[in-house]
Design an enzyme around this catalytic site. Structure first.
Site, PDB file in Angstrom:
ATOM      1  N   HIS A  91       0.822  -1.214   0.000  1.00 39.28           N
ATOM      2  CA  HIS A  91       0.000   0.000   0.000  1.00 39.28           C
ATOM      3  C   HIS A  91       0.853   1.260   0.000  1.00 39.28           C
ATOM      4  O   HIS A  91       0.879   1.997   0.994  1.00 39.28           O
ATOM      5  CB  HIS A  91      -0.937  -0.012   1.206  1.00 39.28           C
ATOM      6  CG  HIS A  91      -2.116  -0.908   0.999  1.00 39.28           C
ATOM      7  ND1 HIS A  91      -2.805  -1.495   2.024  1.00 39.28           N
ATOM      8  CD2 HIS A  91      -2.737  -1.307  -0.133  1.00 39.28           C
ATOM      9  CE1 HIS A  91      -3.790  -2.225   1.538  1.00 39.28           C
ATOM     10  NE2 HIS A  91      -3.760  -2.138   0.221  1.00 39.28           N
ATOM     11  N   HIS A 180     -10.055  -5.436   3.229  1.00 39.51           N
ATOM     12  CA  HIS A 180      -8.599  -5.362   3.046  1.00 39.51           C
ATOM     13  C   HIS A 180      -8.134  -6.638   2.343  1.00 39.51           C
ATOM     14  O   HIS A 180      -8.606  -7.738   2.647  1.00 39.51           O
ATOM     15  CB  HIS A 180      -7.922  -5.220   4.415  1.00 39.51           C
ATOM     16  CG  HIS A 180      -6.454  -4.929   4.342  1.00 39.51           C
ATOM     17  ND1 HIS A 180      -5.531  -5.911   4.057  1.00 39.51           N
ATOM     18  CD2 HIS A 180      -5.750  -3.784   4.489  1.00 39.51           C
ATOM     19  CE1 HIS A 180      -4.313  -5.370   4.057  1.00 39.51           C
ATOM     20  NE2 HIS A 180      -4.418  -4.077   4.312  1.00 39.51           N
ATOM     21  N   GLU A 182      -5.498  -8.468   2.575  1.00 40.00           N
ATOM     22  CA  GLU A 182      -4.971  -9.559   3.399  1.00 40.00           C
ATOM     23  C   GLU A 182      -6.099 -10.323   4.093  1.00 40.00           C
ATOM     24  O   GLU A 182      -6.108 -11.568   4.118  1.00 40.00           O
ATOM     25  CB  GLU A 182      -4.004  -8.998   4.449  1.00 40.00           C
ATOM     26  CG  GLU A 182      -3.402 -10.090   5.309  1.00 40.00           C
ATOM     27  CD  GLU A 182      -2.714  -9.544   6.544  1.00 40.00           C
ATOM     28  OE1 GLU A 182      -1.971  -8.547   6.434  1.00 40.00           O
ATOM     29  OE2 GLU A 182      -2.923 -10.112   7.627  1.00 40.00           O
ATOM     30  N   SER A 315      -3.082   2.116   3.740  1.00 38.27           N
ATOM     31  CA  SER A 315      -2.193   1.237   4.512  1.00 38.27           C
ATOM     32  C   SER A 315      -2.728   1.073   5.932  1.00 38.27           C
ATOM     33  O   SER A 315      -2.829   2.055   6.684  1.00 38.27           O
ATOM     34  CB  SER A 315      -0.782   1.830   4.534  1.00 38.27           C
ATOM     35  OG  SER A 315      -0.039   1.275   5.586  1.00 38.27           O
TER      36      SER A 315
END
Ligand code: SF4
Length: 399
Positions: A91, A180, A182, A315
């Protein structure tokens, strides 16, 4: 088609002769002599009557650095092949811009849409540091493309944990942001080998409170399902799937919040069952996130007038640094030095409204002509050269 017949063997792109060149490029694109100097001089730096205090740990973590190394190396190892990247490698807009300039094309990460039709077996596809959901990996293997995987080892540790939960019939409670990259990748692993695993993504303490109320028998089923729509496994049934739960985190969450959430869920289970036999926990916040948060708490012991946090607005780990800092000192979250418009104004990101706002730099203005103590930190995906530019911009405006 059988995936095994199309799957291409992984290639080690980080070969010694390649990495020598990659190292030079990375130095050129992201390094900063000034930042190296400040680090070796104890993280304090005076420029005129401005005193900069840098956190002990900030900027690129090993996982990010590895992902960038691999992407640069892939460009050198496959000079004539089309290279695609799923979403962002990390990010930070500057790093992603550099990759685009190297001819690495982007594919959407949110869904396997028709843009994937143009990817052919001769192409190379880079998996970002956050990983991608399993259906993406399956589709790419089936196409027979050359996969170059930069997924961070710390993210894979979380996958291992939620896969174990799935194998044991335990529902994964994932502390993270459902949208997100992840967490989305982790959630797909929580379904387990046979796709029958259960998960629930809990973003904040309000989500945790609603979850705990339900565990303790005080919840409303419809309201619960509405609240967690899109944040749970298909067919999730809170009356059936909250019997045995195991916690895992997105690697970049706020440590203190994760600990609170863990305790809340454990207490709810104990209240319901009389013991914690149906509660499992495994802290999966990565060392780099933890180190940056700890270093910031230490930095904030200094009598700072103002704090700048540098990093990409999407981020997660940087956002949490901002949330910690602003509890102590006026804090501005900027993507680059260009956001500092003048001595009076900064275009900074507001983590609550999630938009960039023009803000007045009151602590800086109040200290015009006087000494100013400026704290600086940066997220795990922020290159050193952007931090240097921020320091020089502030010092320049205060001349
Ligand atoms: S922040 Fe943590 S999980 Fe993310 S790339 Fe860095 S080390 Fe890996």
């Amino acid at each position: 088609m059988n995936q095994d017949s199309t799957r291409k063997a992984r290639v080690n792109v980080r070969r010694a002769e390649v990495m020598e060149q990659v190292e030079k490029e990375i130095q050129q694109h992201y390094q900063s002599e000034l930042i190296s100097h400040i680090r070796s001089a104890g993280n304090v730096y005076n420029l005129g009557h401005t005193e900069f205090f840098l956190a002990r740990e900030f900027g690129f973590c090993n996982g990010v650095r590895r992902a960038i190394d691999i992407a640069y190396a892939a460009r050198r190892v496959f000079p004539d092949r089309r290279i695609f990247l799923i979403g962002d490698i990390i990010h930070n807009p500057e790093v992603n811009r550099q990759l685009e300039e190297m001819g690495i094309r982007k594919l959407p990460w949110k869904q396997l849409d028709s843009s994937y039709d143009r990817v052919a077996p001769d192409d190379v596809v880079i998996i970002p540091a956050f990983g991608v959901p399993t259906p993406f990996m399956d589709a790419l293997e089936e196409k027979g493309v050359q996969i170059v995987d930069t997924t961070c080892g710390d993210v894979m540790k979380v996958w291992k944990r939620v896969k174990n939960y799935a194998a044991m019939g335990i529902t994964s409670i994932i502390h993270g942001k459902a949208t997100h990259e992840e967490t989305s990748a982790t959630a797909s692993r929580a379904l387990g080998e046979r796709g029958r695993g259960k998960y629930l993504v809990v973003y904040d303490l309000e989500d945790a409170r609603i979850l705990c109320d339900y565990i303790m028998g005080r919840g409303d089923r419809e309201a619960f399902l509405k609240r967690f729509e899109g944040c749970c496994s298909p067919g999730f049934d809170p009356d059936r799937d909250l019997e045995e739960v195991g916690i895992a985190n997105q690697t970049t969450m706020l440590k203190t919040e994760t600990q609170t959430l863990q305790k809340m869920v454990k207490d709810a289970i104990v209240q319901r069952d009389g013991d914690d036999d149906n509660f499992y926990v495994f802290d999966t916040i990565c060392g780099a996130t933890q180190d940056r948060q700890d270093a910031l708490y230490e930095l904030l012991k200094n009598p700072l007038d103002v704090m700048f946090v540098v990093g990409g607005y999407n981020s997660s780990n940087t956002t949490h640094l901002v949330d910690i800092a602003r509890e102590h000192v006026p804090t501005y979250f900027i993507e680059s030095a260009e956001c500092i418009k003048s001595i009076q104004y900064v275009d900074a990101f507001d983590t609550k409204t999630r938009e960039v706002r023009r803000m007045t730099t009151e602590p800086v203005v109040q200290n015009l002509g006087k000494s100013l103590k400026v704290g600086i930190t940066a997220g795990a995906s922020c290159p050193a050269n952007l931090i240097e530019a921020t320091i020089l911009r502030i010092a320049d405006l205060r001349k």
